[in-house]
Every structure is written in C-alpha cells, then in structure tokens.
Design an enzyme around this catalytic site. Structure first.
Site, PDB file in Angstrom:
ATOM      1  N   LEU A  42      23.578  27.188  60.002  1.00 40.46           N
ATOM      2  CA  LEU A  42      22.951  25.941  59.583  1.00 40.46           C
ATOM      3  C   LEU A  42      23.404  24.813  60.501  1.00 40.46           C
ATOM      4  O   LEU A  42      24.483  24.875  61.097  1.00 40.46           O
ATOM      5  CB  LEU A  42      23.329  25.616  58.137  1.00 40.46           C
ATOM      6  CG  LEU A  42      23.074  26.713  57.096  1.00 40.46           C
ATOM      7  CD1 LEU A  42      23.597  26.276  55.730  1.00 40.46           C
ATOM      8  CD2 LEU A  42      21.597  27.060  57.022  1.00 40.46           C
ATOM      9  N   ASP A 166      19.267  33.384  77.023  1.00 44.96           N
ATOM     10  CA  ASP A 166      18.186  33.103  76.064  1.00 44.96           C
ATOM     11  C   ASP A 166      17.524  31.763  76.379  1.00 44.96           C
ATOM     12  O   ASP A 166      17.358  30.917  75.496  1.00 44.96           O
ATOM     13  CB  ASP A 166      18.731  33.119  74.639  1.00 44.96           C
ATOM     14  CG  ASP A 166      17.629  33.207  73.591  1.00 44.96           C
ATOM     15  OD1 ASP A 166      16.533  33.704  73.922  1.00 44.96           O
ATOM     16  OD2 ASP A 166      17.858  32.775  72.441  1.00 44.96           O
TER      17      ASP A 166
END
Length: 503
Positions: A42, A166
């Site tokens: 989160l 990524d």
C-alpha cells in the site's frame, strides 16, 4: 534476513490514517490518506510529525514483513541510491537532475498482530500511464526525451551493480512540483546483476520464464535468464515504440507469453523492415529503429554505450526542453502542486468552466437568461409543458422586465450593457474544449408596432420624449397602468443597481 520468495504476496490490511511510524533513524512519520495499492503493498501520504504540511511531500510504501518486493527495493536504495551518491553523480556528469526518487528512511511497525515493513520516499506526481491513456501516444520529441532521461537513470543504476527490470509507463512519474522532470520508480523487481564486480553467467531457466511485464519484458526474461544491462535497454526500446504509436505488434497475443516472445524475436531479427512495415504510414521512427538495432547486437554481459544511444535518439544534440504530453486531438494539462492538495476537496472538484473574475460571472448569468428568453419566444409550447427550473433573483427580474415591456407595447429598446461584443461567456460554454470561443449573439430588440393614433415610432430618439408622453390622450385606466408600471420599473432599477453594486 531476506523474506522467502513466494509466487504470490498478500496485500496487507490497511493501517489507520494518523498512525505514527518510527523509522530506524528515529524520525517520526504520520500516515495520511492512502493513495494507491499494488500487488504486494500500500502507498500512503506521509507527514513528518515535527513539520506538518498540507501539501504532503512524502509517501510511505508498506507491506507485510514476510513479503519480498519492498525488501528488494529497500536494499537497492540502501546500496545504490543514497542521496549523497546521486548528488555526486549529477555533478560529475553535469546533469540538471537524475530521475531516481529520494529515499528518506525505513522501519518496521506492528498492527493487529502483524508486522509491517515500510519505507519513506519523496512524493511524485502523475504517472505516464495515465497520460498515455488520455492521449493514446506521445509526440515523437517527447518520446525521445523520455528515452534520454531513462538512459541517464539506467547508466547510474548499472554502474552501481543493479538493473531495474520493469521499465514501463506506470513506473515513470513526473515530479510533484516540476512536471518537466520524470522519475523511474518502483525498484521491487530490481536485480543485482554484478555483485562485487562479478557479472552473472548466462543461464536459461524455463521455470523462471516470462518474468516481468509481458508487453515489455526482454527476450532474456522470456527465457528465464537473469536480467542484465542489455535487458533494461531492450525493455526501454519496446516502451518507446509503445509511447510513440500507442500499441505494440504483439499486444493481441498477451495471453500467450510464448507467442509474445516469438513476435519480439521476429521484430529484432528482421530490423529495420519489421518496424518500418508495422509503423503507421507517414510516421518517422528511424531513431527507434537504430536504437533497437544497436541493442539487439549487444552480448549478455556487454556494457551499453549510453552516450552513443543518447546520440542515436538526439543526433543533432538539441538541448532537452519541456516535456509535452499532447496529441493533435487534445492537450494534457499536468497539474501543479497547488491543484494537487490532498486535503482540500475544493481544489479537486473545481468546475472546469469557473471564471476567476466577478464580472465575467455576471455576464454569464445574463447571457443564460437571454438565451432562455429567446427559447421561450421560439418554443412557447415546449416551455409551458416543461417543469419550471429554479431561478435566481437576477433571472426573475429579467423575466419581469420582459412581461412589462410586452404589456406596454410602446417602446423600442437597443441592447443594454449586458450585450457587449467583447463577451467571452457563451451560454453553457464548455471550457475544457479546444473549440474557438464564439461571441454571444446580441440581445433581441423589442420592436414597437404602431397602433391607434400615436405618431411617435421611436420614443428614445425623439428629442421631446417625456413631453410627448404627457401630451398623449389616454383613458383613466390606461394612465393608472402607466403610472403603476413606471413606479414599478423605477423601483426595480434601483434594486438592480444595488444588486450590481454589492455583487
């Protein structure tokens, strides 16, 4: 101790807003609003407890302690991205900035019997994926500038023994205060390809195949080979193709990783024809073709020539300018921090057609009233059958004027101050459109139709206006009506002037 690698990580239970977290250096942070979540953790806004700020300039990323991605990202920042090291690199390379987010600290905390790992980062702005969704693609100049900025970042992290692994638009974020700066974030899949100066050996492992984001991941990752420097620059090449054209040749095959791998192999093996045939007609992508050809010729453990790659993307050596995220159809406005205040709902809900000055607002209301009068004249039956909408006092006064003038049927008026040609408040104007703003039509004139024996056709232009009024032979009932309406108009004008004065 590093957490054990798992195929899937659990999303943690959210922490309550306002919870205080203590990092390893003794700094205290107050959790703000949760602004995002990923596959493993989160993201919260955060405030130093000793320096509260309405514009949160920090974020906290947290996950369960046994998860892995945040641990990998934390190790990257501790080993390769300390603030003093980044500043030294910027000075040595004479850069204006380096697109790596600032790391402030980390720590552990407990909640409901579970242990959480967290790290504190600088707050960044919007990510490029959102801008890409709005545009469908970026301008060529913007794409090339993004590529050069990312090469600066990749050169730094590669020199510090890491690869990102990524790279994609969702992981490129604009600066919170300066939208012309772009940062490469999310190092959860970063990999130490050259620990202590020893490059990893090339070894294929089908069990680890197709790792990363399938659209952009490298051919090495498809084969299960550990990522290397050539993997990063290859991924960046696919990203630039996607940013320029809004699509990739294999996007219809994403459910089949092997088919995607084959399509990428064919694209690189058949350069430059493969890209030139696939690209839309009339488009220019020679720089990207040369870039991919250079990358395809790299060996697994080769060090890319970053300066040569930047020269390919910017052959004329033009200084990098502002980033423009726009297309022929629309222009994306990147908001400034004043418009991004997280605890100011009014700032995020501001109407698109709200004008700052008072006078244009008044003109807008008057123009809407004028349009309603025109609709009532042209479509009386439709307006009568439709329920009446609530009106403000200004609109009611305008309707009263219309009734008075229609009953008297004796005056001809020119447009009032409400109909000036410089008005830019078109009724129901959508200010988010790029259409040219048209001037409102002038107010309709009230024409006088002569009746009876009255010889005055234009009372305003008559030099003896008021004497003519009193010399008319009228019935007692008509005189009473004239006096009544005259007093009414006079009172209403006073109210109008008072209302305009206090608005």
């Amino acid at each position: 101790m590093a957490p054990r690698r798992k195929e899937k990580y659990k999303l943690p239970v959210p922490l309550p807003e306002g919870k205080i977290l203590d990092d390893m250096e003794g700094n205290r942070w107050a959790l703000g609003k949760m602004i995002g979540s990923g596959g493993f953790g989160l993201i919260y806004l955060a405030f130093p407890t000793n320096k509260p700020n309405k514009d949160a300039r920090h974020v906290i990323k947290l996950e369960y302690q046994e998860n892995g991605p945040l641990f990998s990202e934390l190790k990257f920042y501790q080993r390769a991205a300390k603030r003093e090291c980044i500043q030294k690199w910027i000075q040595q390379r004479k850069l204006d900035y380096l697109g790596i987010p600032v790391f402030y600290g980390f720590g552990l905390t407990d909640f409901k019997g579970r242990s959480y790992r967290f790290m504190v980062m600088e707050r960044l702005g919007i990510d490029l994926q959102k801008l890409l969704d709005q545009n469908g693609g970026f301008k060529k100049l913007t794409v090339l500038q993004l590529g050069i900025r990312m090469l600066d970042v990749l050169e730094y992290i590669h020199e510090n023994e890491y690869v990102h692994g990524d790279i994609k638009a969702a992981n490129l974020l604009l600066d919170f205060t300066n939208p012309d700066r772009v940062y490469l974030a999310d190092y959860g899949l970063s990999y130490r390809y050259c620990p202590n100066g020893n490059h990893k050996q090339y070894q294929e492992d089908p069990r680890k195949g197709h790792n990363g984001t399938i659209e952009f991941t490298s051919l090495d990752a498809h084969k299960g080979v550990a990522p290397s420097r050539r993997s990063d620059v290859e991924i960046l090449g696919y990203c630039m193709l996607h940013w320029l054209f809004g699509k990739l040749p294999w996007e219809a095959k994403l459910d089949d990783p092997v088919a995607v791998q084959t399509a990428k192999t064919n694209l690189l093996d058949e350069l430059p024809e493969s890209v030139l045939k696939w690209a839309p007609s009339g488009s220019s992508c020679s720089e990207l073709v040369k870039y991919l050809m250079y990358v395809h010729n790299l060996a697994y453990d080769d060090k890319p020539d970053y300066q040569k790659l930047k020269k390919i993307l910017n052959p004329d050596g033009v200084p990098l300018g502002p980033l423009e995220f726009s297309t022929k159809v629309q222009s994306v406005h990147v908001r400034t921090p004043a418009q991004q205040k997280v605890d100011s709902p009014k700032a995020t809900r501001k109407p698109a057609n709200e004008f700052p000055a008072k006078f244009p607002k008044k003109v807008h209301r008057e123009t809407r009233a004028r349009q309603r009068e025109e609709q009532e004249d042209s479509q009386p039956t439709m307006l009568q059958s439709r329920p009446a909408a609530p009106e403000n006092s200004r609109t009611r006064k305008i309707h009263e004027y219309s009734d008075i003038f229609s009953e008297m049927q004796s005056l001809q008026q020119t447009p009032s101050y409400m109909s000036f040609q410089g008005s830019y408040c078109k009724p129901y104007l959508d200010c988010t459109r790029r259409d040219p703003i048209r001037k409102p039509r002038s107010l309709p004139r009230y024409r006088h139709t002569p009746t009876g024996n009255l010889g005055v056709t234009d009372l305003e232009s008559s030099p003896r206006f008021w004497p003519a009024i009193f010399q008319l032979t009228l019935s007692e009932e008509t005189k009473a009506d004239v006096y009544y309406y005259g007093i009414t108009i006079f009172c209403l004008l006073i109210f109008v002037f008072l209302a305009l004065y206090f608005l």
